[in-house]
Design an enzyme around this catalytic site. Sequence first.
Site, mmCIF file in Angstrom:
data_model
loop_
_atom_site.group_PDB
_atom_site.id
_atom_site.type_symbol
_atom_site.label_atom_id
_atom_site.label_comp_id
_atom_site.label_asym_id
_atom_site.label_seq_id
_atom_site.Cartn_x
_atom_site.Cartn_y
_atom_site.Cartn_z
ATOM 1 N N ASP A 101 0.807 -1.225 0.000
ATOM 2 C CA ASP A 101 0.000 0.000 0.000
ATOM 3 C C ASP A 101 0.844 1.281 0.000
ATOM 4 O O ASP A 101 0.643 2.178 0.832
ATOM 5 C CB ASP A 101 -0.920 0.045 1.239
ATOM 6 C CG ASP A 101 -1.740 -1.224 1.433
ATOM 7 O OD1 ASP A 101 -2.167 -1.811 0.421
ATOM 8 O OD2 ASP A 101 -1.956 -1.622 2.600
ATOM 9 N N GLU A 113 -11.428 -0.107 -3.581
ATOM 10 C CA GLU A 113 -10.643 0.444 -2.466
ATOM 11 C C GLU A 113 -9.404 1.145 -3.020
ATOM 12 O O GLU A 113 -9.183 1.212 -4.226
ATOM 13 C CB GLU A 113 -10.227 -0.661 -1.486
ATOM 14 C CG GLU A 113 -9.296 -1.699 -2.093
ATOM 15 C CD GLU A 113 -8.964 -2.856 -1.152
ATOM 16 O OE1 GLU A 113 -9.476 -2.913 -0.011
ATOM 17 O OE2 GLU A 113 -8.186 -3.731 -1.590
HETATM 18 O O1 FUB Z 1 -3.293 -3.545 3.471
HETATM 19 C C1 FUB Z 1 -4.621 -3.796 3.878
HETATM 20 C C2 FUB Z 1 -5.582 -3.478 2.794
HETATM 21 O O2 FUB Z 1 -5.287 -4.254 1.636
HETATM 22 C C3 FUB Z 1 -5.528 -2.064 2.279
HETATM 23 O O3 FUB Z 1 -6.096 -1.139 3.152
HETATM 24 C C4 FUB Z 1 -6.211 -2.243 0.981
HETATM 25 O O4 FUB Z 1 -6.109 -1.187 0.112
HETATM 26 C C5 FUB Z 1 -5.538 -3.501 0.475
HETATM 27 O O5 FUB Z 1 -4.306 -3.227 -0.148
#
Ligand code: FUB
Length: 326
Positions: free
Chosen positions: A19, A226
């Site tokens: 991320d 997301e």
């Molecule tokens: O790293 C945890 C979660 O996985 C992140 O918040 C999302 O974007 C995905 O990458």
Amino acid sequence: MERIPKQKEPLVTHIYTADPSAHVYEGKIYVYPSHDTDLEIESNDNGDQYMMEDYHVLSMDDLNSPVIDHGIALHIDNVPWASKQMWAPDAAFKNNTYYLYFPARDKDGIFRIGVATSNCPSGPYNPQPDYIKGSFSIDPAVLIDDDGKAYMYFGGLWGGQLEKWQTGTFISEPADIPPTSPALGPRVAELSDDMISFKETPQQISIVDENGNPILAGDEDRRYFEGPWMHKHNGYYYLSYSTGTTHYIVYAMSKNPKGPFVYKGRILEPVIGWTTHHSIVKFGEKWYLFYHDCSLSNGINHKRCVKYTELFYNDDGTIQTIEPYK
Ligand code: FUB
């Protein structure tokens, strides 16, 4: 001799990272990643395998320099309101202060977004006693616009709980969204001048196709899942994000920081592992995509590694699609 990472190779190999939010501060590249744990946990759709407890900040003088791991910048034990799962963070600089924005579950298991401050981009960061009032879900990304206004983009489906906030309050078992209904969008809220509170109630961003029709919930190749990122290029705002179940990083463009955004295409084809998450930054005269995959752990979803590669625009402002393994 210290290792200098090449494009499409892990930035660091001594810890798992994911991320990546990349920024240029004080003439250097700073990367704010999640710090994945090395625990044996089964993957599920709720993201219980992502049990991160702290953040490390990475930096590079430039892209031909070794990566420095500055150690623990913030640990969950020092965040009074958080209980577990420090997910994808971002950083911003304003008021002569560096701000680290991060999601975590509160003591009731609800994802909220917190903020911590430092006078140094690498930290250590000092957390505010409570999460940002009115915040929810995950994956904050902060843009400071040319006029000085700061906007936070955030939200993620499934484990990130965005669908539980459709009514404005938390509903633990929401009804499914029909595939023919407009997809949920990420949220945006302008930040107050203090950068530690919202100036307004977060609003939903609309993402539409080339005819102005909303992208539908069943359109999993294009709908928001997301990992929002916002950057500006030649007067356009670019909202980029993960499509989750179809594993693309895609983007949409607008003349307004709050949209509506018109879907344009793919930035990154699927990587090894379930999640895909990125940031886009200009360093010198070139643009770069920072992203992650699970190559360092041979495909374990919650043991990821951050990478980068150069990103190219076409003359019309569209972005050339990147193949992660070519
Ligand atoms: O790293 C945890 C979660 O996985 C992140 O918040 C999302 O974007 C995905 O990458």
